[in-house]
Design a protein around this motif. Structure first.
Motif, PDB file in Angstrom:
ATOM      1  N   ARG A 136      -7.325  60.894  56.171  1.00 42.13           N
ATOM      2  CA  ARG A 136      -5.999  60.716  55.576  1.00 42.13           C
ATOM      3  C   ARG A 136      -6.087  61.138  54.115  1.00 42.13           C
ATOM      4  O   ARG A 136      -7.109  60.967  53.466  1.00 42.13           O
ATOM      5  CB  ARG A 136      -5.550  59.254  55.606  1.00 42.13           C
TER       6      ARG A 136
ATOM      7  N   HIS B 254      -2.672  63.809  57.412  1.00 38.65           N
ATOM      8  CA  HIS B 254      -3.614  63.153  58.326  1.00 38.65           C
ATOM      9  C   HIS B 254      -4.117  64.185  59.327  1.00 38.65           C
ATOM     10  O   HIS B 254      -3.446  65.178  59.600  1.00 38.65           O
ATOM     11  CB  HIS B 254      -2.967  61.969  59.036  1.00 38.65           C
TER      12      HIS B 254
ATOM     13  N   SER C  70      -7.379  64.754  62.686  1.00 44.12           N
ATOM     14  CA  SER C  70      -8.536  64.308  63.460  1.00 44.12           C
ATOM     15  C   SER C  70      -8.939  65.455  64.372  1.00 44.12           C
ATOM     16  O   SER C  70      -8.154  66.353  64.653  1.00 44.12           O
ATOM     17  CB  SER C  70      -8.241  63.050  64.272  1.00 44.12           C
TER      18      SER C  70
ATOM     19  N   ALA D 109     -11.877  62.174  61.365  1.00 46.81           N
ATOM     20  CA  ALA D 109     -10.476  61.804  61.199  1.00 46.81           C
ATOM     21  C   ALA D 109     -10.289  61.466  59.735  1.00 46.81           C
ATOM     22  O   ALA D 109     -11.199  60.930  59.093  1.00 46.81           O
ATOM     23  CB  ALA D 109     -10.120  60.613  62.080  1.00 46.81           C
TER      24      ALA D 109
ATOM     25  N   ASN E  31      -9.601  58.247  64.793  1.00 47.34           N
ATOM     26  CA  ASN E  31      -8.270  58.371  64.217  1.00 47.34           C
ATOM     27  C   ASN E  31      -7.531  57.033  64.186  1.00 47.34           C
ATOM     28  O   ASN E  31      -6.619  56.840  63.386  1.00 47.34           O
ATOM     29  CB  ASN E  31      -7.462  59.409  64.987  1.00 47.34           C
TER      30      ASN E  31
ATOM     31  N   SER F 146     -10.736  61.008  68.775  1.00 48.02           N
ATOM     32  CA  SER F 146      -9.432  60.340  68.914  1.00 48.02           C
ATOM     33  C   SER F 146      -9.537  58.854  68.592  1.00 48.02           C
ATOM     34  O   SER F 146      -8.600  58.267  68.048  1.00 48.02           O
ATOM     35  CB  SER F 146      -8.847  60.558  70.308  1.00 48.02           C
TER      36      SER F 146
END
Length: 161
Positions: free
Chosen positions: A73, A58, A60, A71, A41, A38
């Protein structure tokens, strides 16, 4: 996919046959790596996208098979891969990432690619080595004109580009 079963208090373990395991050292994510996912991200470098591109996807999480946090994109459209590569090289190194290697080797058409990253940066995050990979789905024959940026790291497993 084969599932291990716990029924009526009896666990059936067929580790050698099915790939299921009750061993403590089996792959998976530790609690530390779940928390790290987390935080990865939120790393600002995931938002460093080339001018003219927009966020397409996106994600994660924590890879339970290999035990690393990740994580990423995906941005599109990419008009020129060389321009995008130069953008990430400049933006990431300015942000403190190290670029130990550049892989300009074409991805084999009929072989196994060990890494699809055009650029693989490293930096320490929370006391562990983090990897920032920049790769293009088109290197694998995909017709999309995307660039993908992914962070991986692990306190208790193995991560890399």
């Amino acid at each position: 996919m084969v599932a291990c079963t716990l029924a009526a208090g009896v666990m059936v373990v067929l580790a050698g046959v099915t790939g299921c395991s009750a061993l403590a050292d089996a792959p998976g994510c530790s609690d530390r790596d779940e928390r790290l996912a987390s935080r990865l991200n939120d790393v600002p470098e995931l938002q460093l996208h080339p001018p003219g591109t927009t966020l397409h996807d996106h994600y994660s999480g924590c890879d339970q098979n290999d035990g690393f946090a990740h994580a990423g994109r995906t941005y599109r459209p990419v008009d020129d891969i060389d321009t995008v590569t130069a953008h990430y090289r400049d933006a990431a190194t300015t942000a403190g990432w190290k670029l130990p290697r550049v892989d300009d080797t074409p991805v084999p058409q009929d072989g196994l690619a060990t890494s699809g990253a055009r650029l693989c940066f490293t930096r320490t995050i929370e006391g562990t080595t983090a990897y920032l990979a920049v790769w293009f789905p088109s290197d694998f024959g995909d017709k999309r004109s995307d660039v993908s940026v992914e962070l991986t790291a692990s306190h208790d497993g193995e991560a890399g580009c």
